[in-house]
Write a protein that holds these residues in place. Structure first.
Motif, PDB file in Angstrom:
ATOM      1  N   TYR A 289       0.825  -1.298   0.009  1.00 11.62           N
ATOM      2  CA  TYR A 289       0.022   0.225   0.046  1.00 11.62           C
ATOM      3  C   TYR A 289       0.822   1.204  -0.229  1.00 11.62           C
ATOM      4  O   TYR A 289       0.568   2.057  -0.958  1.00 11.62           O
ATOM      5  CB  TYR A 289      -0.975   0.087   1.149  1.00 11.62           C
TER       6      TYR A 289
ATOM      7  N   TRP B  57       2.529   1.737  -3.538  1.00 12.09           N
ATOM      8  CA  TRP B  57       1.688   1.909  -4.521  1.00 12.09           C
ATOM      9  C   TRP B  57       1.152   3.461  -4.252  1.00 12.09           C
ATOM     10  O   TRP B  57       1.450   4.329  -5.280  1.00 12.09           O
ATOM     11  CB  TRP B  57       0.581   1.222  -4.297  1.00 12.09           C
TER      12      TRP B  57
ATOM     13  N   VAL C 191      -5.367   0.477   2.926  1.00 11.30           N
ATOM     14  CA  VAL C 191      -5.967   0.498   1.274  1.00 11.30           C
ATOM     15  C   VAL C 191      -7.496   0.324   1.793  1.00 11.30           C
ATOM     16  O   VAL C 191      -8.254   1.007   1.050  1.00 11.30           O
ATOM     17  CB  VAL C 191      -5.437  -0.256   0.368  1.00 11.30           C
ATOM     18  N   GLU C 192      -7.831  -0.426   2.783  1.00  7.65           N
ATOM     19  CA  GLU C 192      -9.091  -0.517   3.151  1.00  7.65           C
ATOM     20  C   GLU C 192      -9.954   0.592   3.841  1.00  7.65           C
ATOM     21  O   GLU C 192     -10.763   1.124   3.218  1.00  7.65           O
ATOM     22  CB  GLU C 192      -9.260  -1.606   4.201  1.00  7.65           C
TER      23      GLU C 192
ATOM     24  N   CYS D  43      -8.800   2.686  -7.411  1.00  8.91           N
ATOM     25  CA  CYS D  43      -8.001   1.669  -7.437  1.00  8.91           C
ATOM     26  C   CYS D  43      -8.331   0.979  -5.721  1.00  8.91           C
ATOM     27  O   CYS D  43      -8.283  -0.337  -5.641  1.00  8.91           O
ATOM     28  CB  CYS D  43      -6.559   2.244  -7.516  1.00  8.91           C
TER      29      CYS D  43
ATOM     30  N   VAL E  38      -9.240  -2.582  -4.936  1.00 12.24           N
ATOM     31  CA  VAL E  38      -8.280  -3.716  -3.994  1.00 12.24           C
ATOM     32  C   VAL E  38      -9.125  -4.274  -3.030  1.00 12.24           C
ATOM     33  O   VAL E  38      -9.082  -5.401  -2.650  1.00 12.24           O
ATOM     34  CB  VAL E  38      -7.255  -2.945  -3.523  1.00 12.24           C
TER      35      VAL E  38
ATOM     36  N   HIS F 187     -10.245  -7.741  -4.274  1.00 16.79           N
ATOM     37  CA  HIS F 187      -8.854  -8.595  -3.754  1.00 16.79           C
ATOM     38  C   HIS F 187      -8.776  -8.623  -2.322  1.00 16.79           C
ATOM     39  O   HIS F 187      -7.644  -8.997  -1.805  1.00 16.79           O
ATOM     40  CB  HIS F 187      -7.639  -7.819  -4.383  1.00 16.79           C
TER      41      HIS F 187
ATOM     42  N   ARG G 191      -5.853  -6.834  -0.684  1.00 19.36           N
ATOM     43  CA  ARG G 191      -4.392  -7.216  -1.050  1.00 19.36           C
ATOM     44  C   ARG G 191      -4.183  -6.933  -2.368  1.00 19.36           C
ATOM     45  O   ARG G 191      -4.918  -6.948  -3.472  1.00 19.36           O
ATOM     46  CB  ARG G 191      -4.322  -8.640  -0.825  1.00 19.36           C
ATOM     47  N   PHE G 192      -2.914  -6.283  -2.561  1.00 20.13           N
ATOM     48  CA  PHE G 192      -2.665  -5.864  -3.968  1.00 20.13           C
ATOM     49  C   PHE G 192      -2.328  -7.202  -4.707  1.00 20.13           C
ATOM     50  O   PHE G 192      -1.482  -7.904  -4.163  1.00 20.13           O
ATOM     51  CB  PHE G 192      -1.533  -5.015  -4.122  1.00 20.13           C
ATOM     52  N   PRO G 193      -2.680  -7.280  -6.052  1.00 20.01           N
ATOM     53  CA  PRO G 193      -1.911  -8.309  -6.703  1.00 20.01           C
ATOM     54  C   PRO G 193      -0.394  -8.099  -6.637  1.00 20.01           C
ATOM     55  O   PRO G 193      -0.021  -7.037  -6.678  1.00 20.01           O
ATOM     56  CB  PRO G 193      -2.743  -8.007  -8.051  1.00 20.01           C
TER      57      PRO G 193
ATOM     58  N   LEU H 222      -1.628  -6.187 -11.405  1.00 17.81           N
ATOM     59  CA  LEU H 222      -1.551  -4.867 -11.003  1.00 17.81           C
ATOM     60  C   LEU H 222      -2.153  -3.915 -12.110  1.00 17.81           C
ATOM     61  O   LEU H 222      -2.995  -3.109 -11.774  1.00 17.81           O
ATOM     62  CB  LEU H 222      -0.180  -4.479 -10.563  1.00 17.81           C
TER      63      LEU H 222
ATOM     64  N   LEU I 196      -5.909  -3.244 -12.246  1.00 23.83           N
ATOM     65  CA  LEU I 196      -6.304  -2.195 -11.479  1.00 23.83           C
ATOM     66  C   LEU I 196      -6.526  -0.895 -11.966  1.00 23.83           C
ATOM     67  O   LEU I 196      -5.803  -0.534 -12.979  1.00 23.83           O
ATOM     68  CB  LEU I 196      -5.439  -2.124  -9.846  1.00 23.83           C
TER      69      LEU I 196
END
Length: 350
Positions: free
Chosen positions: A34, A37, A65-66, A95, A99, A103, A106-108, A114, A117
């Motif tokens: 996170y 990115w 990210v959440e 994005c 995620v 997902h 969790r990021f790929p 990626l 996204l």
């Protein structure tokens, strides 16, 4: 060739890596995806010095990210204000939500994943894959382009030579420590292989650099002649009532999309005057402000009027708290002009 270049560069990076809030130390476990990115999105076309306070603000308010995915879009856009290139902020929200939704937060962990996204392009996918997940990926930003163009004395000009620069970067990217290598290339371009006055004498790639050997480092990368940037003209409207100023939300698509702003008419080649004024009034001129966008320069007249009531469409914002509105730089300049005029009495005399 690739072993020599990467070995020399990684040895230099182990001693001279910049300490940045989104990085792990050389050779350490990768940082949280996170943070990688978020920093990479912020750093696009923006300096490290400018990004640091925004990164600190975002990771404090939205540490995962959440939490960013759940944030109010207006609050995120306001927090981004001043960082520029506002499409990045809209893509950031989209994005984060993808995620979180698709997902599990969790990021790929691959470039291919990626790239699926919203708002993640080739560069960001490669950077996150390499730096956050240790994948071998070819990471090419403006600093890397400059290093590679000089290292191989690439004669073709930008942007046409970008495919060649990518191939050459691929040829020197190692299979191991790809994330450190990518960051080492960025650091080299930012601190030693600079656009002007490169410090070739202390460069770890000096013995391999074709441009330096020819004494022509500053001649690379070759750049095509710039096209003249056109100028557009517009008007911003400062509408005041009872210590409040009228703000609007710009359309999601277009320049400064989704941002709070002063009402503004069209930006055109010819002076639009008072076209699309938010109210009928006796407008008083305050002055002009300028701003440079990527593809054009804007000359913006600022005019003011007192509103008879609050019937106009928009949001009435307390002038005393205007710094909390998250105005983009252009409209922050216009607001500062209006406030200065009010403080000096110019607004009342005009």
């Amino acid at each position: 060739m690739s072993v020599d270049d990467s070995t020399a560069l990684l040895a230099w990076y182990d001693r001279h890596a910049r300490t940045l809030p989104w990085r792990a130390a050389p050779g350490a476990s990768p940082p949280e995806p996170y943070r990688v990115w978020l920093s990479e999105v912020m750093l696009q076309q923006t300096t490290v010095a400018a990004v640091k306070p925004y990164f600190a603000l975002f990771t404090s308010r939205w540490p995962t990210v959440e939490t960013l995915a759940e944030a109010d879009e207006g609050e995120v856009m306001a927090a981004w204000a001043g960082l520029g290139y506002y499409a990045r902020a809209r893509n950031l929200i989209a994005c984060a939500r993808a995620v979180a939704r698709d997902h599990g937060g969790r990021f790929p962990d691959s470039e291919e994943g990626l790239l699926g996204l919203p708002g993640v392009g080739r560069y960001t996918a490669a950077a996150v894959a390499a730096i956050a997940f240790g994948r071998r990926a070819v990471v090419v930003d403006a600093n890397v382009e400059r290093v590679v163009a000089r290292r191989f004395a690439v004669a073709e000009s930008l942007p046409g030579c970008r495919p060649q620069l990518r191939e050459l970067t691929d040829s020197i990217t190692p299979n191991q420590r790809a994330g450190d290598f990518a960051q080492a290339m960025m650091d080299l371009g930012a601190t030693i292989c600079t656009p002007r006055g490169p410090a070739c004498g202390v460069c770890p790639l000096l013995d391999r650099c074709a441009a330096a050997k020819a004494g022509m480092a500053e001649a690379y990368p070759v750049k095509a002649a710039k096209k003249a940037r056109p100028t557009r003209i517009g008007t911003a409207f400062w509408v005041e009532r009872d210590g409040h100023v009228l703000l609007c939300r710009r359309p999601d698509k277009g320049m400064l999309g989704g941002m709070r702003a002063l009402p503004s008419g069209p930006w055109t080649a010819q002076d639009p005057g008072l076209a699309e004024a938010p109210i009928r009034a006796n407008w008083r001129p305050l002055g002009r402000v300028g701003h440079i966008f990527t593809h054009f320069a804007l000359d913006l007249a600022v005019v003011a009027a007192d509103a008879p009531d609050r019937a106009a469409d928009g949001e009435w914002w307390p002038i005393a708290r205007l710094d909390e509105a998250g105005l983009p730089t252009l409209f922050a300049k216009a607001a500062a002009l209006a406030q200065k005029a009010a403080q000096t009495g110019e607004l009342m005399r005009l």
